[in-house]
Design a protein around this motif. Structure first.
Motif, short mmCIF file in Angstrom:
data_model
loop_
_atom_site.label_atom_id
_atom_site.label_comp_id
_atom_site.label_asym_id
_atom_site.label_seq_id
_atom_site.Cartn_x
_atom_site.Cartn_y
_atom_site.Cartn_z
N ALA A 115 0.84 -1.19 0.00
CA ALA A 115 0.00 0.00 0.00
C ALA A 115 0.88 1.24 0.00
O ALA A 115 1.95 1.26 0.60
N TYR A 116 0.42 2.27 -0.69
CA TYR A 116 1.15 3.53 -0.67
C TYR A 116 0.14 4.67 -0.75
O TYR A 116 -0.97 4.52 -1.28
N ALA A 117 0.51 5.83 -0.20
CA ALA A 117 -0.37 7.00 -0.18
C ALA A 117 -0.31 7.69 -1.53
O ALA A 117 0.75 8.15 -1.97
N VAL A 146 8.41 4.37 -0.58
CA VAL A 146 7.76 4.38 -1.89
C VAL A 146 8.04 5.71 -2.58
O VAL A 146 7.78 6.78 -2.02
N LEU A 147 8.59 5.64 -3.77
CA LEU A 147 8.84 6.83 -4.58
C LEU A 147 7.75 6.95 -5.62
O LEU A 147 7.67 6.13 -6.55
N GLN A 148 6.90 7.95 -5.49
CA GLN A 148 5.77 8.08 -6.41
C GLN A 148 6.14 8.77 -7.71
O GLN A 148 5.38 8.74 -8.67
N GLU A 149 7.30 9.41 -7.76
CA GLU A 149 7.67 10.18 -8.94
C GLU A 149 8.50 9.37 -9.94
O GLU A 149 9.08 9.92 -10.85
N ALA A 150 8.61 8.06 -9.73
CA ALA A 150 9.37 7.23 -10.66
C ALA A 150 8.72 7.26 -12.05
O ALA A 150 7.51 7.41 -12.18
N LYS A 151 9.55 7.10 -13.09
CA LYS A 151 9.05 7.21 -14.46
C LYS A 151 8.02 6.14 -14.79
O LYS A 151 7.09 6.38 -15.56
N GLN A 152 8.16 4.95 -14.23
CA GLN A 152 7.31 3.82 -14.59
C GLN A 152 6.29 3.52 -13.50
O GLN A 152 5.88 2.38 -13.31
N GLY A 153 5.84 4.55 -12.78
CA GLY A 153 4.90 4.36 -11.70
C GLY A 153 5.62 4.28 -10.37
O GLY A 153 6.84 4.34 -10.30
N PRO A 154 4.87 4.18 -9.26
CA PRO A 154 5.49 4.14 -7.93
C PRO A 154 6.53 3.04 -7.82
O PRO A 154 6.30 1.91 -8.22
N ALA A 155 7.68 3.38 -7.27
CA ALA A 155 8.77 2.41 -7.09
C ALA A 155 9.06 2.26 -5.61
O ALA A 155 8.89 3.20 -4.83
N ILE A 156 9.48 1.06 -5.21
CA ILE A 156 9.79 0.79 -3.81
C ILE A 156 11.30 0.71 -3.63
O ILE A 156 11.99 0.04 -4.40
#
Length: 218
Positions: A115-117, A146-156
């Motif tokens: 889960a991520y915000a 969780v990085l939400q700004e990743a190019k391919q969607g949220p990254a962990i």
């Protein structure tokens, strides 16, 4: 597969279980895409805007255990998630999945989703197949970001929070072990176990839980 159209139909119609339906639909859409591309001998990378080389075969390795669902949760899952999604699939002409197969997929998502915000404080859930092989501990030696700004969607991003010896198992926490989201306090071993059993369908026997249980008996 018109994923956007299916998501709008399914998520907009029923509020209960919306996130679970959305994730299930996305898994099914990926499964359908792989199935059709195998039949046409086309490349999956041509269909996807990016390809992480994870396939349905990798997803199926993840643990599901639908038999561990309590009766009321099983009824909720069937009524608000599985049967509505199955009806939409049949309406689109995809008739090869059964109710039991969708329930198994749903349980696999329950046990392995992160889960991520998201925007507006709304929590979303997603599957990261390699990350799902990390086991739980209420005293984890790995933190999650969780990085939400990743190019391919949220990254962990996984980072160790203490010195780790070579060959030492890595653990993450499947829940907020320090503070509950609502009451902002440390969770007792009984509360942690209850939360893990309800959400991830297992009884926690990590070192912290065993130690605190033994201390409570003394």
């Amino acid at each position: 597969v018109d994923l956007v159209e299916v998501e709008e139909q399914c998520v907009g119609k029923w509020e209960e279980g919306a996130d679970e339906r959305l994730l299930l639909i996305r898994v099914l859409s990926r499964t359908t895409a792989e199935r059709e591309l195998r039949m046409s001998k086309a490349s999956l990378s041509r269909l996807l805007c990016w390809d992480n080389r994870h396939r349905t075969a990798h997803y199926r390795v993840l643990e599901a255990r639908p038999d561990a669902l309590p009766p009321l949760e099983r009824l909720f899952a069937l009524s608000f998630v599985v049967r509505p999604v199955l009806a939409l699939r049949h309406a689109q002409g995809f008739v090869w999945e059964t109710e039991n197969e969708l329930l198994e997929m749903l349980c696999r998502n329950f046990r392995n989703a992160f889960a991520y915000a998201g925007t507006g404080g709304h929590y979303s859930i997603c599957i990261y197949i390699p990350a799902s092989f990390l086991n739980h501990s209420c005293s984890p030696n790995v933190d999650i970001q969780v990085l939400q700004e990743a190019k391919q969607g949220p990254a962990i991003i996984f980072t160790t929070n203490s010195a780790v010896e070579e060959g030492e198992p890595l653990f993450i926490s499947y829940i907020d072990t320090a503070e509950s989201m609502r009451q902002r306090r440390v969770l007792h071993v009984r509360e942690r176990r209850e939360l893990l059993r309800e959400t991830f369908l297992f009884h926690c026997m990590c070192r912290r839980c065993v130690r605190e249980e033994q201390q409570g008996e003394q």
